[in-house]
Enzyme design. Sequence first.
Site, mmCIF file in Angstrom:
data_model
loop_
_atom_site.group_PDB
_atom_site.id
_atom_site.type_symbol
_atom_site.label_atom_id
_atom_site.label_comp_id
_atom_site.label_asym_id
_atom_site.label_seq_id
_atom_site.Cartn_x
_atom_site.Cartn_y
_atom_site.Cartn_z
ATOM 1 N N TYR A 28 140.160 121.190 -49.013
ATOM 2 C CA TYR A 28 138.946 120.912 -48.237
ATOM 3 C C TYR A 28 137.820 121.915 -48.456
ATOM 4 O O TYR A 28 136.726 121.722 -47.925
ATOM 5 C CB TYR A 28 139.280 120.838 -46.742
ATOM 6 C CG TYR A 28 140.310 119.782 -46.429
ATOM 7 C CD1 TYR A 28 139.983 118.433 -46.500
ATOM 8 C CD2 TYR A 28 141.614 120.129 -46.104
ATOM 9 C CE1 TYR A 28 140.928 117.455 -46.229
ATOM 10 C CE2 TYR A 28 142.563 119.159 -45.827
ATOM 11 C CZ TYR A 28 142.220 117.828 -45.896
ATOM 12 O OH TYR A 28 143.151 116.863 -45.636
ATOM 13 N N HIS A 105 134.714 111.233 -46.861
ATOM 14 C CA HIS A 105 135.929 112.039 -46.963
ATOM 15 C C HIS A 105 135.645 113.182 -47.920
ATOM 16 O O HIS A 105 135.144 112.956 -49.028
ATOM 17 C CB HIS A 105 137.110 111.202 -47.462
ATOM 18 C CG HIS A 105 137.477 110.124 -46.505
ATOM 19 N ND1 HIS A 105 138.176 110.377 -45.349
ATOM 20 C CD2 HIS A 105 137.183 108.803 -46.509
ATOM 21 C CE1 HIS A 105 138.307 109.245 -44.688
ATOM 22 N NE2 HIS A 105 137.707 108.280 -45.363
#
Length: 154
Positions: A28, A105
């Site tokens: 991430y 996302h």
Amino acid sequence: MTDIGTRRLLLVNGPNLNLLGTREPEIYGTETLADVERTVAEAAAGHGFEVRAVQSNHEGVLIDAIHDARTDCSGIVINPGGLTHTSVVLRDALSGVALPVAEVHISDVRARESFRRHSYVADVASVHVVGAGVPGYAQAVTALIELILSPTRC
């Protein structure tokens, strides 16, 4: 140009996104939720829009925020987190408010575990940005605002 009523977007970030910057940075990255919110606010402001942001680890809080958006938002940018793959009720809330939706996302969920490849949100979202990191939020905002302001939008 379409009369949009308001120049505000709702930014929704789902469970565990409050841990951005420290949670699995190899997947991430190191940018935080505050960085995401700043990125979205700056991208929206560049088009004359403001943003109301909500993040929760509780599905009902997100659904309530989506319902509330009917009264003062012209679109929704959402990263549902893990709810992407599990929540029919979140999908139904997005569908029920009849606002344009951008699904975002940070990681490429299509290249990860097989259970992440299905999105309950995908069919109600008009914009999809996947795997572009935090800058993907700005891409989603721009595409969503272009859709909102499109003269051909009904």
